[in-house]
Write an enzyme that holds these catalytic residues in place. Structure first.
Site, PDB file in Angstrom:
ATOM      1  N   LYS A 187       6.412  -1.817   1.996  1.00  0.00           N
ATOM      2  CA  LYS A 187       5.210  -1.242   2.608  1.00  0.00           C
ATOM      3  C   LYS A 187       4.087  -2.277   2.499  1.00  0.00           C
ATOM      4  O   LYS A 187       3.172  -2.168   1.676  1.00  0.00           O
ATOM      5  CB  LYS A 187       4.857   0.094   1.951  1.00  0.00           C
ATOM      6  CG  LYS A 187       4.111   1.014   2.890  1.00  0.00           C
ATOM      7  CD  LYS A 187       4.226   2.455   2.455  1.00  0.00           C
ATOM      8  CE  LYS A 187       3.242   3.365   3.153  1.00  0.00           C
ATOM      9  NZ  LYS A 187       3.309   3.373   4.605  1.00  0.00           N
ATOM     10  N   LEU A 233      11.156   1.536   7.027  1.00  0.00           N
ATOM     11  CA  LEU A 233      10.528   1.958   5.780  1.00  0.00           C
ATOM     12  C   LEU A 233      11.293   3.192   5.280  1.00  0.00           C
ATOM     13  O   LEU A 233      11.619   4.082   6.074  1.00  0.00           O
ATOM     14  CB  LEU A 233       9.058   2.327   6.007  1.00  0.00           C
ATOM     15  CG  LEU A 233       8.372   2.668   4.689  1.00  0.00           C
ATOM     16  CD1 LEU A 233       7.993   1.409   3.931  1.00  0.00           C
ATOM     17  CD2 LEU A 233       7.137   3.525   4.899  1.00  0.00           C
ATOM     18  N   GLU A 269      12.604   2.943  14.034  1.00  0.00           N
ATOM     19  CA  GLU A 269      11.675   3.972  13.539  1.00  0.00           C
ATOM     20  C   GLU A 269      10.423   3.946  14.398  1.00  0.00           C
ATOM     21  O   GLU A 269      10.315   3.142  15.325  1.00  0.00           O
ATOM     22  CB  GLU A 269      11.326   3.706  12.066  1.00  0.00           C
ATOM     23  CG  GLU A 269      10.642   2.370  11.838  1.00  0.00           C
ATOM     24  CD  GLU A 269      10.264   2.109  10.385  1.00  0.00           C
ATOM     25  OE1 GLU A 269      10.096   3.058   9.605  1.00  0.00           O
ATOM     26  OE2 GLU A 269      10.113   0.915  10.045  1.00  0.00           O
ATOM     27  N   TYR A 319       0.823  -1.210   0.000  1.00  0.00           N
ATOM     28  CA  TYR A 319       0.000   0.000   0.000  1.00  0.00           C
ATOM     29  C   TYR A 319       0.854   1.255   0.000  1.00  0.00           C
ATOM     30  O   TYR A 319       2.073   1.188   0.159  1.00  0.00           O
ATOM     31  CB  TYR A 319      -0.957  -0.007   1.201  1.00  0.00           C
ATOM     32  CG  TYR A 319      -0.305   0.343   2.524  1.00  0.00           C
ATOM     33  CD1 TYR A 319       0.553  -0.543   3.164  1.00  0.00           C
ATOM     34  CD2 TYR A 319      -0.547   1.576   3.129  1.00  0.00           C
ATOM     35  CE1 TYR A 319       1.144  -0.207   4.371  1.00  0.00           C
ATOM     36  CE2 TYR A 319       0.042   1.909   4.342  1.00  0.00           C
ATOM     37  CZ  TYR A 319       0.884   1.016   4.960  1.00  0.00           C
ATOM     38  OH  TYR A 319       1.479   1.338   6.148  1.00  0.00           O
TER      39      TYR A 319
HETATM   40  N1  PMP Z   1       7.803   4.098   8.843  1.00  0.00           N
HETATM   41  C1  PMP Z   1       6.682   3.360   8.887  1.00  0.00           C
HETATM   42  C2  PMP Z   1       6.724   2.029   9.568  1.00  0.00           C
HETATM   43  C3  PMP Z   1       5.500   3.834   8.294  1.00  0.00           C
HETATM   44  O1  PMP Z   1       4.387   3.080   8.323  1.00  0.00           O
HETATM   45  C4  PMP Z   1       5.497   5.116   7.687  1.00  0.00           C
HETATM   46  C5  PMP Z   1       4.259   5.707   7.081  1.00  0.00           C
HETATM   47  N2  PMP Z   1       3.497   4.855   6.359  1.00  0.00           N
HETATM   48  C6  PMP Z   1       6.684   5.854   7.680  1.00  0.00           C
HETATM   49  C7  PMP Z   1       7.822   5.306   8.260  1.00  0.00           C
HETATM   50  C8  PMP Z   1       6.745   7.211   7.036  1.00  0.00           C
HETATM   51  O2  PMP Z   1       6.786   7.113   5.633  1.00  0.00           O
HETATM   52  P1  PMP Z   1       6.285   8.290   4.707  1.00  0.00           P
HETATM   53  O3  PMP Z   1       7.074   9.500   5.073  1.00  0.00           O
HETATM   54  O4  PMP Z   1       6.576   7.824   3.331  1.00  0.00           O
HETATM   55  O5  PMP Z   1       4.826   8.468   4.974  1.00  0.00           O
END
Ligand code: PMP
Length: 281
Positions: free
Chosen positions: A144, A200, A176, A31
């Site tokens: 993701k 991620l 994270e 996603y």
């Molecule tokens: N880490 C994780 C585990 C996440 O789920 C997300 C957001 N979906 C992020 C980091 C942040 O990613 P982004 O800046 O692309 O939204």
């Protein structure tokens, strides 16, 4: 509200998901969440490129080219007269009789819809509280994936403790947040976990690193331990929905002087300049 269902636009009540859709049974899919400001998707290309990378890693063939996807998502925004909020998009491996191994003939199913949302201005101005939690997720955190149980449990634990985010710790290392990337500031230097398979590769993380470079803030993409969190001058999280958001307390301990720090605020200001100017708070 219209939903993009494969290559059709449907009313929500007309969308049917099969009980043997693999996203439903196995979380077998991927996603993206894309922010829309003033009717325009923010960093859409980067999100679609990440979707493609996730798809490759789980051996899923995306049903459309990225250009086609971009077109359809823009059409969805127009159809829904959507100005501000999140655009959610997922691709499942499709429907087939339940069996772990990939089905021979299943067509991946794409679904996308819009979800109005304000920018989290209060959190960004006041900062949020966080807890630490053991990172029990699988080892392909750069994908993701629709499998979000590790993140769901950690986020719930944070909410149970009246906190907004859980910061994952794996083998003593800060990876994270449960739905965000994490940065800390120590002696004028910005530190964040390297973009490997333990996190991620956030689009907002990438934007933040670009902004830090422009503002000549030194950056180190290196692992650091849980204990260094409590010794940080500033901590902030980044994500599509939270943008850049200060963390002022971790596990009940105050970070810095308990207020959003100066480097965090400079980066927030710089980020805000990237947002289309007509966007409301
Ligand atoms: N880490 C994780 C585990 C996440 O789920 C997300 C957001 N979906 C992020 C980091 C942040 O990613 P982004 O800046 O692309 O939204």
């Amino acid at each position: 509200m219209m939903i993009l269902y494969d290559d059709q636009f449907k009313k929500r009540e007309d969308v049917r998901i099969d009980i043997e859709d693999r996203a439903y049974q196995f979380g077998d899919g991927i996603y993206e969440v894309i922010r829309v400001y003033d009717g325009k998707p923010f960093y859409l290309k980067e999100h679609l490129e990440r979707l493609e990378k996730s798809a490759k890693k789980i051996r899923l063939n995306l049903p459309y080219s990225l250009d086609e996807l971009e077109d359809r998502l823009n059409q969805l925004i127009k159809q829904n007269d959507f100005t501000q909020g999140n655009l959610y998009l997922q691709v499942s491996r499709g429907t087939a009789p339940r069996n772990h191994a990939f089905p021979k003939n299943s067509a991946p199913l794409l679904i996308a819809y819009t979800q109005p949302a304000e920018r989290p201005v209060k959190e960004q101005t006041e900062g949020i509280r966080a807890i630490t939690a053991e990172d029990i997720r699988w080892l392909w955190c750069d994908v993701k994936s629709l499998n979000l149980l590790g993140a769901v449990l950690a986020k719930q634990e944070a909410h149970d403790k009246h906190c907004k985010e859980a910061i994952f710790i794996r083998d003593g290392i800060v990876t994270e947040g449960s739905s965000t990337n994490l940065f800390m500031v120590k002696d004028g230097m910005l530190l964040t976990h390297p973009a490997d398979h333990f996190i991620l590769h956030g689009i907002t993380r990438k934007i933040t690193l670009q902004l830090a470079d422009q503002l000549q803030i030194p950056v180190s993409e290196k692992k650091f331990g849980k204990e260094s969190l409590f010794d940080a001058d500033e901590i902030f999280i980044t994500s599509t929905t939270m943008e850049i958001c200060p963390v002022v307390e971790v596990d009940g301990k105050t970070i810095g002087d308990g207020c959003p720090g100066p480097l965090t605020r400079r980066l927030q200001e710089a980020f805000k300049r990237l947002i289309p100017s007509k966007t409301e708070a």
